[in-house]
Design an enzyme around this catalytic site. Structure first.
Site, PDB file in Angstrom:
ATOM      1  N   ASP A  54      34.784  36.450  33.678  1.00 26.03           N
ATOM      2  CA  ASP A  54      35.705  35.973  34.716  1.00 26.03           C
ATOM      3  C   ASP A  54      34.986  36.030  36.053  1.00 26.03           C
ATOM      4  O   ASP A  54      33.785  36.353  36.114  1.00 26.03           O
ATOM      5  CB  ASP A  54      37.009  36.807  34.715  1.00 26.03           C
ATOM      6  N   HIS A 123      37.019  29.953  36.973  1.00 33.99           N
ATOM      7  CA  HIS A 123      36.830  31.409  36.781  1.00 33.99           C
ATOM      8  C   HIS A 123      35.357  31.729  36.515  1.00 33.99           C
ATOM      9  O   HIS A 123      35.043  32.572  35.659  1.00 33.99           O
ATOM     10  CB  HIS A 123      37.710  31.919  35.629  1.00 33.99           C
ATOM     11  N   GLU A 184      43.527  27.655  35.139  1.00 34.24           N
ATOM     12  CA  GLU A 184      43.378  27.757  36.596  1.00 34.24           C
ATOM     13  C   GLU A 184      42.036  27.206  37.091  1.00 34.24           C
ATOM     14  O   GLU A 184      41.253  27.924  37.717  1.00 34.24           O
ATOM     15  CB  GLU A 184      43.552  29.227  37.017  1.00 34.24           C
TER      16      GLU A 184
END
Ligand code: ACM
Length: 398
Positions: A54, A123, A184
Site C-alpha cells: 500500500d 495505492h 481508490e
C-alpha cells in the site's frame, strides 16, 4: 474422532470464508501470523487475504525489484488524521519469499488458502518511492493515511515490471485467486499526463479514464494464461464489465449485486457488516478506529444473500471480514478488533446466517475458549483496559 450413537452431517454454506489482514500499514510479526492462521482455522475460516502493499509500505520481497522492500518497505514516521505531528518513529519491514512459503504451507495444513494482494494501479506510493520511473512524480513512502493521487503510468515497460512482480507472487502463493487491488485509483495524474493520453489512444480507449479497466483486463488475461483467477475490489467494474473477474464488494452491497447481475463471482465484504477496523461500540474508551460503527449485533443481523435473485446465488462465493491496520499496531490490537466480530462472520460463512437465538450465551462460551487460547478478544461488556502502557494506541479524538 468416534462419538457413539451420534451422526453429524455438516457442510459449509459458502466456499469463501475469509479474513483479510492489512500487513502494509503495520507489519505484523511472522510467528503471530502462524498463530492467527490457527485461530482462523478454529473458526473454519478458509481464506486469509493478505494485503501486502500500500502507500505506507511494501511487504513482499521481489527479487527483480529489491528496492520495493529496501526503500518501499520503510516510512519515516506515522501521522494519524487530525494529529498535528507524527510519531517520529520509523516503521517498516517485509516478509521474505521463503517466510511466506512457510506461512502458505502452514495455512494449507489447516485448510486455509492464502490469497495475496498486490494493490495496483493506485495505492502505489511505496512502489513509486522505490521506482519513481513507473509513476508521475517523486514522493517518499506515505506517512499519513487516505487516498493519494499517485498512480502507475501504464506504459508497456511498467506492465512488464508488474508482470515480473506477479510472476514472483505466483511462485510463492499457489492460491487459485490472485488479488490485484484496484480500489481508490484517482484519475487526476492520468488526465494531466500527455503520455497517458497517448497510451489510451494507442490502446483504442476513448479517454485515460478507461486505463484502469484496460489494466485490469491485461492482468486478467495474464493471470488466466498462468492458470489463476483475478480478484479485485469492486471499483474494477466502475468503467465497464470485466468478465470472469472475482469482485470483492466493499463499498456497498449493491456493487456486489450489480457484479452478480453481470455474471461475475462475488465475495461480499461490505463496510457496514464486515469492516472490522470500524468502532465496535460508541463507548468513548474504544481505541481509535475508522469512522463508523460495526457492532457484533450488526454481524449477527447480516444476511449476505439479501437482495440476490435465486438465479444469481451461485455466483456468491462467500464472505470476508476486513482488518485494515492504519490504527492496528500490534497483533493484540488486531485480535481485539477481530473478535468477536470475525467469529460471528465465520458462522455466517458456514451456516449462511448467525443463529440469533441464544447467541449471547453461545458467544460468551466461545469467548472463554478464545481467552483460554490467549486471544485478546473484545469482551461483550465493553472495551478492555489496554495492557500496553505508553503504546502507540491512542484514544479516539473528541
Ligand atoms: C478499501 O477499503 N479501500 C478496499
Amino acid at each position: 474422532m468416534l462419538i457413539p450413537g451420534c451422526h453429524i452431517e455438516d457442510a459449509p454454506r459458502f466456499a469463501w470464508r475469509g479474513a483479510h489482514l492489512d500487513v502494509a500499514r503495520h507489519v505484523m510479526p511472522l510467528p503471530w501470523l502462524f498463530r492467527f492462521i490457527d485461530v482462523l482455522a478454529l473458526h473454519r475460516l478458509n481464506v486469509l487475504h493478505l494485503h501486502l502493499t500500500d502507500d505506507q509500505g511494501w511487504r513482499f520481497d521481489v527479487r527483480a525489484y529489491p528496492d520495493l522492500t529496501r526503500t518501499g518497505g520503510w516510512r519515516r514516521e506515522t501521522r494519524n488524521p487530525g494529529e498535528p505531528e507524527g510519531d517520529a518513529t520509523p516503521h517498516g519491514g517485509f516478509y521474505t519469499q521463503d517466510q511466506l512459503r512457510s506461512l502458505v504451507a502452514h495455512a494449507a495444513s489447516r485448510g486455509i488458502t492464502v490469497v495475496p494482494e498486490i494493490d495496483l494501479p493506485g495505492h502505489v506510493r511505496a512502489l513509486l518511492a522505490a521506482y519513481p520511473e513507473f509513476g508521475l512524480g517523486r514522493n517518499p513512502v506515505a506517512t499519513t493515511f487516505g487516498i493519494f493521487p499517485e498512480v502507475l503510468q501504464l506504459r508497456d515497460d511498467t506492465m512488464t515490471m508488474v508482470e515480473q512482480i506477479f510472476a514472483e507472487v505466483l511462485d510463492v502463493f499457489p492460491s487459485p485467486w490472485i488479488h490485484i487491488g484496484g480500489d481508490e485509483c484517482p484519475r487526476m495524474q492520468w488526465r494531466d499526463d500527455p503520455v497517458s493520453a497517448r497510451l489510451a489512444s494507442a490502446r483504442g480507449l476513448s479517454s485515460v479514464d478507461e486505463l484502469q479497466r484496460w489494466f485490469t483486463g491485461h492482468l486478467h488475461r495474464w493471470l488466466t494464461a498462468h492458470g489463476r483467477r483475478v480478484v479485485g475490489w469492486d471499483e474494477i467494474l466502475d468503467d465497464g464489465p470485466v468478465p470472469d473477474a472475482v469482485v470483492m464488494a466493499w463499498r456497498d452491497v449493491r456493487y456486489g449485486l450489480e457484479a452478480l447481475r453481470q455474471g461475475n463471482e462475488v465475495v461480499m465484504a461490505p463496510g457496514p457488516f464486515t469492516y472490522f477496523d470500524r468502532y465496535q461500540s460508541a463507548d468513548p474508551d474504544e481505541p481509535l478506529g475508522q469512522p463508523g460503527l460495526v457492532t457484533w449485533q450488526d454481524v449477527v443481523s447480516y444476511d449476505p444473500t439479501a437482495g440476490i435473485p435465486a438465479d444469481r446465488l451461485g455466483g456468491l462465493l462467500g464472505v470476508q471480514g476486513q482488518l485494515w491496520s492504519e490504527y492496528l499496531h500490534t497483533p493484540q490490537e488486531v485480535e481485539y478488533m477481530a473478535f468477536p466480530r470475525l467469529a460471528l462472520l465465520a458462522e455466517v460463512g458456514w451456516r449462511g446466517r448467525v443463529l440469533a437465538e441464544g447467541i449471547e450465551h453461545r458467544l460468551d462460551a466461545h469467548l472463554a475458549r478464545l481467552g483460554a487460547a490467549g486471544v485478546e478478544y473484545r469482551p461483550l461488556t465493553g472495551p478492555r483496559p489496554w495492557h500496553r502502557g505508553g503504546s502507540g494506541r491512542r484514544r479516539r479524538q473528541g
